[in-house]
Enzyme design. Sequence first.
Site, PDB file in Angstrom:
ATOM      1  N   ASN A  47       0.793  -1.193   0.070  1.00 38.72           N
ATOM      2  CA  ASN A  47       0.006   0.025   0.050  1.00 38.72           C
ATOM      3  C   ASN A  47       0.747   1.252  -0.038  1.00 38.72           C
ATOM      4  O   ASN A  47       1.874   1.294   0.449  1.00 38.72           O
ATOM      5  CB  ASN A  47      -0.966  -0.033   1.265  1.00 38.72           C
ATOM      6  CG  ASN A  47      -0.559  -0.148   2.646  1.00 38.72           C
ATOM      7  OD1 ASN A  47       0.564  -0.794   2.616  1.00 38.72           O
ATOM      8  ND2 ASN A  47      -1.267   0.282   3.415  1.00 38.72           N
ATOM      9  N   ILE A  48       0.358   2.090  -0.895  1.00 44.64           N
ATOM     10  CA  ILE A  48       1.120   3.604  -0.896  1.00 44.64           C
ATOM     11  C   ILE A  48       0.239   4.659  -0.716  1.00 44.64           C
ATOM     12  O   ILE A  48      -0.650   4.943  -1.424  1.00 44.64           O
ATOM     13  CB  ILE A  48       1.691   3.496  -2.396  1.00 44.64           C
ATOM     14  CG1 ILE A  48       2.759   2.338  -2.747  1.00 44.64           C
ATOM     15  CG2 ILE A  48       2.515   5.075  -2.677  1.00 44.64           C
ATOM     16  CD1 ILE A  48       2.896   2.322  -3.958  1.00 44.64           C
ATOM     17  N   GLU A  49       0.316   5.178   0.613  1.00 41.67           N
ATOM     18  CA  GLU A  49      -0.576   6.254   0.869  1.00 41.67           C
ATOM     19  C   GLU A  49      -0.019   7.777   0.499  1.00 41.67           C
ATOM     20  O   GLU A  49       1.120   7.828  -0.013  1.00 41.67           O
ATOM     21  CB  GLU A  49      -0.699   6.419   2.387  1.00 41.67           C
ATOM     22  CG  GLU A  49      -1.443   5.094   2.809  1.00 41.67           C
ATOM     23  CD  GLU A  49      -1.543   4.941   4.461  1.00 41.67           C
ATOM     24  OE1 GLU A  49      -1.078   5.930   4.848  1.00 41.67           O
ATOM     25  OE2 GLU A  49      -2.246   4.135   4.772  1.00 41.67           O
ATOM     26  N   CYS A  58      -4.102   0.485  -2.512  1.00 38.19           N
ATOM     27  CA  CYS A  58      -4.303  -0.673  -1.942  1.00 38.19           C
ATOM     28  C   CYS A  58      -2.868  -1.509  -2.474  1.00 38.19           C
ATOM     29  O   CYS A  58      -2.967  -1.537  -3.687  1.00 38.19           O
ATOM     30  CB  CYS A  58      -5.493  -1.418  -1.821  1.00 38.19           C
ATOM     31  SG  CYS A  58      -6.688  -0.660  -0.997  1.00 38.19           S
ATOM     32  N   GLU A  60      -2.908  -4.896  -2.817  1.00 42.81           N
ATOM     33  CA  GLU A  60      -3.354  -6.136  -3.999  1.00 42.81           C
ATOM     34  C   GLU A  60      -3.779  -5.294  -5.306  1.00 42.81           C
ATOM     35  O   GLU A  60      -3.424  -5.822  -6.294  1.00 42.81           O
ATOM     36  CB  GLU A  60      -4.642  -6.800  -3.359  1.00 42.81           C
ATOM     37  CG  GLU A  60      -5.905  -6.065  -3.017  1.00 42.81           C
ATOM     38  CD  GLU A  60      -5.779  -5.630  -1.797  1.00 42.81           C
ATOM     39  OE1 GLU A  60      -5.022  -5.051  -0.937  1.00 42.81           O
ATOM     40  OE2 GLU A  60      -6.641  -5.595  -1.000  1.00 42.81           O
ATOM     41  N   CYS A  91     -10.911  -4.305   0.418  1.00 45.84           N
ATOM     42  CA  CYS A  91     -11.723  -3.355   0.140  1.00 45.84           C
ATOM     43  C   CYS A  91     -12.790  -3.628  -0.936  1.00 45.84           C
ATOM     44  O   CYS A  91     -12.196  -4.084  -1.704  1.00 45.84           O
ATOM     45  CB  CYS A  91     -11.208  -1.856   0.443  1.00 45.84           C
ATOM     46  SG  CYS A  91     -10.384  -1.331  -1.220  1.00 45.84           S
ATOM     47  N   CYS A  94     -10.984  -2.988  -4.395  1.00 47.30           N
ATOM     48  CA  CYS A  94     -10.088  -3.998  -4.771  1.00 47.30           C
ATOM     49  C   CYS A  94     -11.028  -5.305  -5.071  1.00 47.30           C
ATOM     50  O   CYS A  94     -10.693  -5.922  -6.000  1.00 47.30           O
ATOM     51  CB  CYS A  94      -9.137  -4.165  -3.415  1.00 47.30           C
ATOM     52  SG  CYS A  94      -7.922  -2.975  -3.376  1.00 47.30           S
TER      53      CYS A  94
END
Length: 130
Positions: A47-49, A58, A60, A91, A94
């Site tokens: 995950n990369i915020e 997310c 995946e 989520c 995804c």
Amino acid sequence: MPKINDYVERLYREAVKAMKNAIVPYSGFRVGAALLTTEHKVYTGCNIENPSLMLSECAERVAILKAVSDGVKDVRAIMIVSGMEGYCHPCGSCRQIIYEFARDAEIFIAGKKGIRKYSIEELLPHAFKA
Ligand code: THU
């Protein structure tokens, strides 16, 4: 609980490795993913915020889009791991991405108590289709 075989173990290891690259200054919640194509290639994601939170990605989804952008058509399995005690179920967005690009994939989610296995039909019944 599914039987842990070679490719599940490989995906678990790769997802844990990918999780270390997570960029999570806002949630502090690390997620890693690894997928296996029917041609035995592995793609990973974390995950990369983003400070504009809606732009966060997310794990995946990153893995799936990396594979799709590489021309992959058939995903055999996806593994999701996280830093949480329980199971990090994907989520809603995804799930729709999995439905679209990895419909036949086995979906594995690793938690402290073992690995659970799902199909996308279980996780996203009555999916939207265009
Ligand atoms: N996240 C994932 O990477 N995968 C999931 O299946 C659920 C949530 C991430 C998004 C965000 O960076 C953090 O977890 C907290 O929601």
